[in-house]
Design a protein around this motif. Sequence first.
Motif, short mmCIF file in Angstrom:
data_model
loop_
_atom_site.label_atom_id
_atom_site.label_comp_id
_atom_site.label_asym_id
_atom_site.label_seq_id
_atom_site.Cartn_x
_atom_site.Cartn_y
_atom_site.Cartn_z
N ALA A 185 0.82 -1.21 0.00
CA ALA A 185 0.00 0.00 0.00
C ALA A 185 0.85 1.26 0.00
N THR A 186 1.99 1.21 0.67
CA THR A 186 2.94 2.32 0.68
C THR A 186 4.31 1.77 1.03
N THR A 244 4.90 -2.77 5.78
CA THR A 244 5.07 -3.98 4.98
C THR A 244 6.18 -3.84 3.94
N ALA A 245 6.70 -2.61 3.74
CA ALA A 245 7.73 -2.39 2.72
C ALA A 245 8.62 -1.23 3.14
N VAL A 272 7.54 -8.27 5.77
CA VAL A 272 8.07 -6.96 5.36
C VAL A 272 9.07 -7.17 4.23
N SER A 273 8.92 -6.42 3.16
CA SER A 273 9.89 -6.41 2.07
C SER A 273 10.88 -5.27 2.29
N VAL A 274 12.17 -5.52 1.96
CA VAL A 274 13.21 -4.51 2.17
C VAL A 274 14.05 -4.38 0.90
N ALA A 275 14.26 -3.14 0.49
CA ALA A 275 15.14 -2.85 -0.65
C ALA A 275 16.17 -1.82 -0.24
N GLY A 276 17.37 -1.91 -0.84
CA GLY A 276 18.44 -0.96 -0.55
C GLY A 276 18.93 -0.29 -1.82
N MET A 277 20.15 0.24 -1.74
CA MET A 277 20.76 0.87 -2.90
C MET A 277 22.27 0.78 -2.80
N PRO A 340 -3.36 -8.24 3.65
CA PRO A 340 -3.58 -6.80 3.61
C PRO A 340 -3.17 -6.17 4.93
N PRO A 341 -2.63 -4.93 4.88
CA PRO A 341 -2.25 -4.26 6.12
C PRO A 341 -3.45 -3.99 7.00
#
Length: 346
Positions: A185-186, A244-245, A272-277, A340-341
């Motif tokens: 959702a965000t 969740t993200a 929870v999904s996690v992204a980096g850089m 869903p959250p």
Amino acid sequence: MSGPGSRPPSSTDVARLAGVSQKTVSRVLNGEPYVSEEVRERVLAAARELGYRRNTAARALHLGRFHRIGVAALGSSLYGPSSLLVALERAAREIGYALSVVNTLEGEDGGLMSAVEELLGQGVDAVVVSDPIDEGQAPRLDRDVPVLSFRPIPGLDGPRVVVAGSSGVDAGRQATEHLLGLGHATVWHVAGPSRWWAARDRARGWREALAAAGAAEPPPLEGDWSPASGYAAGRILAADPEVTAVFAANDDMAIGVLRALAEAGRAVPGEVSVAGMDDIPAAAYLSPPLTTVRQDFEAVARRGLALLVEQIERSPGPRAHDDLPARLVVRRSTAPPTAPPPGAEP
């Protein structure tokens, strides 16, 4: 290898061994465009094989140039800045330029301009401004010297400014769009230090992606690029069941977030999904392997120096601006939300 008393190899020898014209050798060694990558590598290999060295002192006297580029860099061992500096040195050496580096300190008032003045005093043909931070006053370069920056710096002005790099705005947007595209959702954001222009760019890309999707913008949590700061932010995020993200502005902070989530019993990517850089070398070997956005530091350094050398060795041209795209690398730390959250309609 040449024996005692024998003449050193010349550019004519390099041309003969590489099977190209002497003009082509000159173009390659001067970093000029319009030379194919295959020919460039062939000329550089021939120069290495022969042990060819250009007499840079004689060239400086003849051409009025030093064949040296100054780098004003924020002294840092972080993966991104240090990788870019190594790539710059390698790319400069391949086209016959040397680098002089002056490090500035974060929080040092006027550090950037002091470093630039020191480099100009040493004798350089151009200046690279690497990893700048907001010092509260826009730098202005009144001297007629080519300047390369790896992002647009508000207020950076001068007659021969070149901007070339990998857009942090685009990278932040890609990571956020990926997470939203999975159905979250965000996306929450662990930001870098607000004085860093790079941190602002990545946060801007995050905000733009949320706005384009009509998603709510949670308050960002500011870190200092370290795993410890990511861990501190991650503990706050882990306690919020609506999270969740998460997009962290670099992989080191993402590692801290992963640790905090694991300690709180929140599965990644199950809950929870996690992204980096940055795509640091360890990113592919974490558990789970980290989704991240990769910057091609070698390509950025080569392109930036090519544009800069055009300004050095030709009559001044218009201000140049050239971005190379960053690339999203999807691994197992991101997935669609499993439920869903809280508060969401079924």
